[in-house]
Design an enzyme around this catalytic site. Structure first.
Site, mmCIF file in Angstrom:
data_model
loop_
_atom_site.group_PDB
_atom_site.id
_atom_site.type_symbol
_atom_site.label_atom_id
_atom_site.label_comp_id
_atom_site.label_asym_id
_atom_site.label_seq_id
_atom_site.Cartn_x
_atom_site.Cartn_y
_atom_site.Cartn_z
ATOM 1 C CE LYS A 201 -3.529 2.424 2.602
ATOM 2 N NZ LYS A 201 -4.552 2.322 3.665
ATOM 3 N NE ARG A 211 -5.796 9.659 3.589
ATOM 4 C CZ ARG A 211 -4.539 9.933 3.306
ATOM 5 N NH1 ARG A 211 -4.139 11.193 3.174
ATOM 6 N NH2 ARG A 211 -3.666 8.952 3.148
ATOM 7 C CE LYS A 224 -3.602 8.083 6.734
ATOM 8 N NZ LYS A 224 -4.759 7.143 6.676
ATOM 9 C CD GLU A 240 5.794 -3.865 3.495
ATOM 10 O OE1 GLU A 240 5.177 -4.748 4.113
ATOM 11 O OE2 GLU A 240 6.200 -2.824 4.034
ATOM 12 C CE LYS A 255 -6.085 1.978 -0.343
ATOM 13 N NZ LYS A 255 -6.389 2.048 1.052
ATOM 14 C CB SER A 281 -11.582 7.371 -3.054
ATOM 15 O OG SER A 281 -10.363 7.848 -2.505
ATOM 16 C CE1 TYR A 320 -15.131 3.370 -2.192
ATOM 17 C CE2 TYR A 320 -13.275 3.738 -3.666
ATOM 18 C CZ TYR A 320 -13.777 3.594 -2.387
ATOM 19 O OH TYR A 320 -12.932 3.649 -1.311
#
Ligand code: PBG
Length: 331
Positions: A201, A211, A224, A240, A255, A281, A320
């Protein structure tokens, strides 16, 4: 061996009609490839449109149940739940995440009860619950603490499993949390609760509308980057993924989606394991913005982008556009 060439070979022969194109298609997209992320809000009979995610709303649990039924009827196998925790319940440690009666758990129980034959994937991370908007607990300097956070994530995962979650999806990028969650699930007897790790990610600019949807954007100071990955890296993504699989992840996720299909392909080839991607999103918002601007046609953009995930090697895609796509594919 002789190599045929033009005109013996005409690549356009197979493209000449719809039936021959269908016959040679290497990849197919079906509703069973789709995981539908949904946003949940408090109250009854509530629908709250999300301005930066046009066409997507938060729903109260009762409304969510109706939409879960629709999804199931369209052949969508799985939903992904994201709660918009009331602001008053957000605190330094994200304690609402561990409340067995929180929005997430109420939604899991209601959907499991009414629509038992659809899968429920639940996000494990503290950002919808912390006052900082971060995925974990922070020290005085604002640094997200790994091991302290991981302990809470284990409790959060157990809380979700007890409510009936089918797939636990840690999206926080703390080190070691997959192993910790797996052993806690086993210890409590949840041997068939799966883990889909958000393994690779990235610290991405594509998460803004999400968010807004979970109410963390206004709270979040900074970025982040101390826990999510640097978009410059792909070797690191493989490490990872290797670690999360070694720790007991059943499925891995990459992602965001479209800008990271190179990572999907490398992961799929290296690990031969069910690999998923999240068309996030900001990607959804870009497609909708293109449609609104008259720059593209929604149905074609949706189907082409989702097919690209399949071609890259995905077993499925979180999107979505899931319901819209399933309707198009079912028609
Ligand atoms: C939080 C989480 C995020 C998304 C899924 N889980 C946002 C973030 O990491 O800030 C993003 C999904 C999207 O943008 O659609 N742990």
């Amino acid at each position: 061996m002789s190599h045929a060439s033009f005109p013996a070979i005409r690549m356009r022969r197979a493209r000449v009609s719809a039936w021959s194109r269908a016959l040679v298609a290497e990849t197919v997209l079906t509703p069973s490839d789709l995981i539908w992320p949904v946003f949940i809000t408090d109250g009854k009979d509530v629908e709250e449109p999300i301005a930066t995610l046009p066409g997507v709303s938060r729903w109260s649990v009762d409304r969510l149940v109706d939409h879960a039924r629709t999804a199931r009827d369209l052949g969508i196998p799985c939903l992904a739940f994201f709660p918009n925790t009331p602001p008053a319940l957000r605190d330094a440690t994200g304690s609402e995440a561990l409340n067995p009666d929180n929005l997430m758990c109420r939604a899991i129980r209601a959907v499991k009860d009414a629509v038992p034959d659809i899968g429920i994937l639940t996000d494990v991370a503290l950002d919808p619950y912390t006052a900082s908007g971060h995925d974990g607990i922070t020290d005085e300097a604002g640094y997200v603490l790994n091991d302290e956070t991981s302990k809470l994530l284990v409790e959060q995962a157990l809380t979700q499993a007890r409510a009936g979650a089918d797939i636990i999806a840690p999206s926080d990028m703390m080190d070691g949390r997959v192993a910790a969650i797996r052993s806690a699930l086993e210890a409590e007897g949840y041997i068939n609760v799966a883990i889909m790790a958000y393994a690779a990610k990235y610290a991405s600019a594509f998460y803004g509308p999400f968010r807004d949807a979970v109410g963390s954007r206004g709270l979040l100071k900074g970025d982040k980057k101390t826990y999510q990955m640097d978009p410059a890296n792909s070797e690191e993504a493989l490490r990872e993924v290797a670690l999360d699989l070694a720790e007991g992840a059943d499925y891995v996720m990459v992602k965001p989606g479209l800008p990271y299909l190179d990572i999907v392909r490398r992961v799929k080839e290296r690990f031969e394991t069910p690999t998923f991607a999240y068309q996030v999103s900001g990607e959804y918002a870009m497609i909708e913005a293109a449609v609104a601007a008259g720059a593209g046609e929604r149905d074609a953009l949706v189907l082409e982008t989702l097919l690209a995930f399949k071609r890259a090697g995905c077993s499925g895609v979180l999107t979505y556009h899931a319901v819209h796509a399933a309707r198009l594919l079912g028609a």
